[in-house]
Design a protein around this motif. Structure first.
Motif, PDB file in Angstrom:
ATOM      1  N   ALA A  31     -13.267   1.896  13.337  1.00 21.38           N
ATOM      2  CA  ALA A  31     -12.553   1.156  12.296  1.00 21.38           C
ATOM      3  C   ALA A  31     -11.073   1.046  12.622  1.00 21.38           C
ATOM      4  CB  ALA A  31     -12.746   1.839  10.944  1.00 21.38           C
ATOM      5  N   LEU A  32     -10.508   2.128  13.124  1.00 21.25           N
ATOM      6  CA  LEU A  32      -9.088   2.125  13.459  1.00 21.25           C
ATOM      7  C   LEU A  32      -8.805   1.163  14.600  1.00 21.25           C
ATOM      8  CD1 LEU A  32      -6.277   3.244  13.181  1.00 21.25           C
ATOM      9  CD2 LEU A  32      -6.994   5.305  14.406  1.00 21.25           C
ATOM     10  N   GLU A  33      -9.635   1.183  15.636  1.00 21.33           N
ATOM     11  CA  GLU A  33      -9.423   0.281  16.761  1.00 21.33           C
ATOM     12  C   GLU A  33      -9.601  -1.176  16.347  1.00 21.33           C
ATOM     13  OE1 GLU A  33     -11.032   3.632  19.956  1.00 21.33           O
ATOM     14  OE2 GLU A  33     -12.314   1.946  19.372  1.00 21.33           O
ATOM     15  N   GLU A  34     -10.554  -1.436  15.450  1.00 19.39           N
ATOM     16  CA  GLU A  34     -10.747  -2.800  14.979  1.00 19.39           C
ATOM     17  C   GLU A  34      -9.565  -3.268  14.133  1.00 19.39           C
ATOM     18  OE1 GLU A  34     -12.516  -6.546  14.228  1.00 19.39           O
ATOM     19  OE2 GLU A  34     -12.643  -5.044  15.811  1.00 19.39           O
ATOM     20  N   ALA A  35      -8.956  -2.366  13.365  1.00 17.80           N
ATOM     21  CA  ALA A  35      -7.781  -2.734  12.574  1.00 17.80           C
ATOM     22  C   ALA A  35      -6.649  -3.190  13.479  1.00 17.80           C
ATOM     23  CB  ALA A  35      -7.336  -1.548  11.716  1.00 17.80           C
ATOM     24  N   VAL A  36      -6.464  -2.488  14.597  1.00 19.69           N
ATOM     25  CA  VAL A  36      -5.419  -2.874  15.548  1.00 19.69           C
ATOM     26  C   VAL A  36      -5.700  -4.263  16.103  1.00 19.69           C
ATOM     27  CG1 VAL A  36      -4.333  -2.311  17.752  1.00 19.69           C
ATOM     28  CG2 VAL A  36      -4.917  -0.471  16.160  1.00 19.69           C
ATOM     29  N   ARG A  37      -6.963  -4.504  16.501  1.00 18.40           N
ATOM     30  CA  ARG A  37      -7.304  -5.819  17.054  1.00 18.40           C
ATOM     31  C   ARG A  37      -7.066  -6.938  16.040  1.00 18.40           C
ATOM     32  NH1 ARG A  37     -12.106  -2.874  18.646  1.00 18.40           N
ATOM     33  NH2 ARG A  37     -11.912  -2.212  20.824  1.00 18.40           N
ATOM     34  N   ALA A  70      -7.831 -20.645   5.295  1.00 22.41           N
ATOM     35  CA  ALA A  70      -7.184 -21.330   6.403  1.00 22.41           C
ATOM     36  C   ALA A  70      -5.785 -20.788   6.648  1.00 22.41           C
ATOM     37  CB  ALA A  70      -7.114 -22.823   6.113  1.00 22.41           C
ATOM     38  N   THR A  71      -5.120 -20.283   5.632  1.00 27.01           N
ATOM     39  CA  THR A  71      -3.772 -19.781   5.807  1.00 27.01           C
ATOM     40  C   THR A  71      -3.794 -18.308   6.129  1.00 27.01           C
ATOM     41  OG1 THR A  71      -3.522 -19.182   3.490  1.00 27.01           O
ATOM     42  CG2 THR A  71      -2.937 -21.434   4.098  1.00 27.01           C
ATOM     43  N   MET A  72      -2.649 -17.816   6.609  1.00 22.99           N
ATOM     44  CA  MET A  72      -2.568 -16.405   6.968  1.00 22.99           C
ATOM     45  C   MET A  72      -2.869 -15.513   5.791  1.00 22.99           C
ATOM     46  SD  MET A  72      -0.585 -13.575   6.624  1.00 22.99           S
ATOM     47  CE  MET A  72       0.793 -14.427   5.895  1.00 22.99           C
ATOM     48  N   ALA A  73      -2.341 -15.833   4.616  1.00 26.43           N
ATOM     49  CA  ALA A  73      -2.554 -14.956   3.461  1.00 26.43           C
ATOM     50  C   ALA A  73      -4.025 -14.837   3.126  1.00 26.43           C
ATOM     51  CB  ALA A  73      -1.781 -15.498   2.254  1.00 26.43           C
ATOM     52  N   ALA A  74      -4.734 -15.968   3.205  1.00 26.60           N
ATOM     53  CA  ALA A  74      -6.165 -15.923   2.917  1.00 26.60           C
ATOM     54  C   ALA A  74      -6.920 -15.213   4.018  1.00 26.60           C
ATOM     55  CB  ALA A  74      -6.699 -17.339   2.746  1.00 26.60           C
ATOM     56  N   ALA A  75      -6.449 -15.389   5.258  1.00 20.25           N
ATOM     57  CA  ALA A  75      -7.159 -14.776   6.382  1.00 20.25           C
ATOM     58  C   ALA A  75      -7.019 -13.269   6.386  1.00 20.25           C
ATOM     59  CB  ALA A  75      -6.628 -15.337   7.699  1.00 20.25           C
ATOM     60  N   LEU A  76      -5.914 -12.775   5.880  1.00 17.29           N
ATOM     61  CA  LEU A  76      -5.675 -11.337   5.966  1.00 17.29           C
ATOM     62  C   LEU A  76      -6.555 -10.547   5.031  1.00 17.29           C
ATOM     63  CD1 LEU A  76      -4.112  -9.017   7.149  1.00 17.29           C
ATOM     64  CD2 LEU A  76      -2.363  -9.366   5.416  1.00 17.29           C
ATOM     65  N   GLY A  77      -6.476 -10.816   3.749  1.00 16.39           N
ATOM     66  CA  GLY A  77      -7.250 -10.022   2.807  1.00 16.39           C
ATOM     67  C   GLY A  77      -6.762  -8.588   2.816  1.00 16.39           C
ATOM     68  N   PRO A  78      -7.471  -7.656   2.144  1.00 15.81           N
ATOM     69  CA  PRO A  78      -7.087  -6.259   2.195  1.00 15.81           C
ATOM     70  C   PRO A  78      -7.360  -5.684   3.568  1.00 15.81           C
ATOM     71  CG  PRO A  78      -9.126  -6.546   0.955  1.00 15.81           C
ATOM     72  CD  PRO A  78      -8.606  -7.914   1.248  1.00 15.81           C
ATOM     73  N   ILE A  79      -6.411  -4.944   4.114  1.00 16.15           N
ATOM     74  CA  ILE A  79      -6.565  -4.394   5.452  1.00 16.15           C
ATOM     75  C   ILE A  79      -7.374  -3.110   5.415  1.00 16.15           C
ATOM     76  CG2 ILE A  79      -5.353  -3.579   7.487  1.00 16.15           C
ATOM     77  CD1 ILE A  79      -3.119  -5.393   6.857  1.00 16.15           C
ATOM     78  N   GLY A  80      -7.398  -2.428   4.332  1.00 17.38           N
ATOM     79  CA  GLY A  80      -8.278  -1.275   4.198  1.00 17.38           C
ATOM     80  C   GLY A  80      -7.783  -0.055   4.923  1.00 17.38           C
ATOM     81  N   LEU A  81      -8.731   0.734   5.469  1.00 16.61           N
ATOM     82  CA  LEU A  81      -8.438   2.045   6.018  1.00 16.61           C
ATOM     83  C   LEU A  81      -7.658   2.875   5.013  1.00 16.61           C
ATOM     84  CD1 LEU A  81      -7.531   1.908   9.806  1.00 16.61           C
ATOM     85  CD2 LEU A  81      -9.345   3.178   8.710  1.00 16.61           C
ATOM     86  N   THR A  82      -7.879   2.647   3.737  1.00 24.54           N
ATOM     87  CA  THR A  82      -7.209   3.393   2.695  1.00 24.54           C
ATOM     88  C   THR A  82      -8.211   4.322   2.043  1.00 24.54           C
ATOM     89  OG1 THR A  82      -7.688   1.637   1.122  1.00 24.54           O
ATOM     90  CG2 THR A  82      -5.565   1.558   2.228  1.00 24.54           C
ATOM     91  N   PHE A  83      -7.700   5.250   1.274  1.00 24.93           N
ATOM     92  CA  PHE A  83      -8.549   6.234   0.643  1.00 24.93           C
ATOM     93  C   PHE A  83      -8.439   6.147  -0.867  1.00 24.93           C
ATOM     94  CE2 PHE A  83      -7.038   8.118   4.633  1.00 24.93           C
ATOM     95  CZ  PHE A  83      -8.239   8.123   5.308  1.00 24.93           C
ATOM     96  N   GLU A  84      -9.510   6.496  -1.525  1.00 24.03           N
ATOM     97  CA  GLU A  84      -9.492   6.531  -2.972  1.00 24.03           C
ATOM     98  C   GLU A  84      -8.517   7.610  -3.441  1.00 24.03           C
ATOM     99  OE1 GLU A  84     -13.471   7.433  -3.820  1.00 24.03           O
ATOM    100  OE2 GLU A  84     -14.294   5.623  -2.917  1.00 24.03           O
TER     101      GLU A  84
END
Length: 479
Positions: free
Chosen positions: A187-193, A155-169
């Motif tokens: 994936a990039l366009e969805e990250a912006v949205r 319900a809170t922003m911190a929980a809603a965010l989670g890992p944003i990803g688009l990262t590399f190993e």
């Protein structure tokens, strides 16, 4: 290319065109139909970023089942029909990895679905990732977008965010990068949205540091190259828009130097790729930042530069917003005449109405935002009654999904009332903002409230003012 190592039996099954959906579009163009979808969404209080490309993906069968927001919109548009009637597959057959048929299984050699997919793999994505309101578990999202931008549904922003990803190993740095395809661009366009959505709901403070990793990954995708020129263009545009979004998070959380750097990076990306829409957006935000940073002449010049770039694009709503940015610059220079002229242009352009060519990022710009920005101009000029009138209208008109903006406009109203000699009304407005701070984390709003509290101190004997000051004093200090 990855596909050169695949046998025919390993190739993903080609999508089946959605002929039923195409028939429903009838004689309308994809852009006209997308505009109808957005209008229907507004009628039922949904927010979807439908464009001609999305319609094309549905008709091509690339989206076998829409997300829940789109489902509600489509069923509203075509009452009495089911998703199956609209040509979609049952949700249970496409959601989650376990529901995939053997032919849908990704090739076993693909080690990083967010980075090693080709152009056709993105086209075969079975589940629609464009989802502004979903809180379902991560396994229901596509393989690529799971890594690109995930939420855990709290319900809170911190929980809603989670890992944003688009990262590399870490190991990826030790091996040659694969060229990017449509899946990475999606994936990039969805990250912006998703960043924009979370900012609209919760404010920037808790988002900014988490958004740095996907921004680095986005520019790494650019450096790796793309399989097609159209994909390269999308990657440049997406990286630039992500840089602006991250810049805005820095801007709204009071990190002006960081914001300036991100906006400059977006501007450079726009000019290198010849993208006037991205360039206008970067100048637009640069003007806003300069105004907030106390550099009104820079704000004015950036807004005027944005208008020169944006004029050939043909979007009246974009030109309206840029005229408001110019008005803010004139107000900062204490030029009332220049400000009034720019405001008149902004209203005239806004009254021309929306169009299909309006940029997607302008979804926030409605009558409420116009009123809110005008309120800021009159506040800068010291016309408190007029500023309060427009701020009140802005808060009243704002879509309830934009929680952060409701808090912002109400904080503007509280400050204008306090400075205009209405301490009791100001305190009540301030209390409404405090009620919203459980959901919104914005240094800008907290700074505005702190200023209002200082103005109200001489009136602390009044009961409403005393209650506001006491509650405000109990807020945690900003970092």
């Amino acid at each position: 290319m990855a596909s050169s190592h695949m046998t025919p039996s390993q190739s993903p099954r080609p999508p089946r065109p959605n002929l039923a959906f195409r028939q429903l579009r009838a004689q309308r163009s994809p852009a006209e139909f997308a505009a109808a979808v957005r209008r229907a969404a507004r009628e039922i209080g949904e927010r979807v970023s439908c464009d001609a490309r999305y319609v094309g993906r549905v008709e091509a069968g690339e989206i076998r089942c829409p997300n829940y927001a789109y489902e509600r919109v489509f069923l509203h548009m075509f009452p009495g029909r089911t998703l199956t009637d609209l040509g979609f597959a049952p949700r249970a057959s496409v959601r989650g990895r376990g529901a995939r048929e053997p032919d849908d299984t990704p090739p076993s050699h693909t080690t990083s679905p967010a980075y090693g997919t080709g152009e056709t793999e993105g086209a075969a994505e079975p589940y629609d990732p464009q989802n502004p309101y979903e809180t379902h578990e991560n396994h229901e999202e596509s393989d690529v977008l799971r890594r690109a931008f995930m939420t855990s549904g709290g319900a809170t922003m911190a929980a809603a965010l989670g890992p944003i990803g688009l990262t590399f190993e870490a190991a990826a740095a030790q091996r040659p990068a694969r060229r990017s395809g449509a899946s990475e661009a999606d994936a990039l366009e969805e990250a912006v949205r998703r960043i924009r959505l979370l900012d609209d709901r919760h404010g920037a403070d808790g988002l900014y540091r988490r958004a740095a990793a996907p921004l680095r990954a986005a520019y790494a995708l650019l450096d790796a190259g793309a399989t097609r020129q159209t994909t390269a263009d999308r990657l440049h545009s997406g990286a630039g828009e992500l840089s602006i979004s991250v810049g805005w998070l820095a801007h709204d959380s009071g990190r002006f130097d960081d914001a300036r750097s991100h906006y400059a990076e977006a501007l450079a990306t726009a000019r290198m790729s010849g993208d006037p829409g991205l360039e206008a957006h970067a100048f637009c935000n640069t003007a806003f930042l300069a105004r907030d940073a106390g550099r009104p002449r820079e704000a004015l010049r950036a807004a005027q530069a944005a208008q020169r770039v944006a004029r050939p694009l043909g979007s009246a709503r974009l030109m309206s917003l840029l005229a408001l940015r110019e008005a803010g610059g004139w107000a900062g220079l204490a030029d009332r005449t220049g400000c009034e002229q720019a405001l008149a242009r902004a209203h005239a352009l806004y009254d021309r109405g929306p169009s299909d060519i309006d940029p997607e990022w302008m979804s926030f710009y409605g009558e409420a935002e116009l009123e809110g920005l005008e309120a800021q101009c009159w506040s800068t000029l010291g016309d408190w009654p007029r500023a309060a009138r427009h701020a009140r209208r802005a808060a009243h008109l704002q879509d309830p999904h934009f929680t952060r903006n409701i808090a912002l406009y109400t904080a503007e109203l509280a400050d204008d009332l306090a400075r205009g000699g209405h301490p009791d009304e100001a305190a009540l407005a301030g209390m409404r903002v405090l009620d919203l701070l459980n959901e919104v984390q914005s240094s800008r709003i907290q700074t505005m409230l702190a200023g209002t509290a200082r103005v109200l101190l001489p009136h602390r004997r009044a009961s409403e003012v005393s209650a506001f000051l006491e509650r405000h004093a109990s807020l945690p200090r900003m970092a």
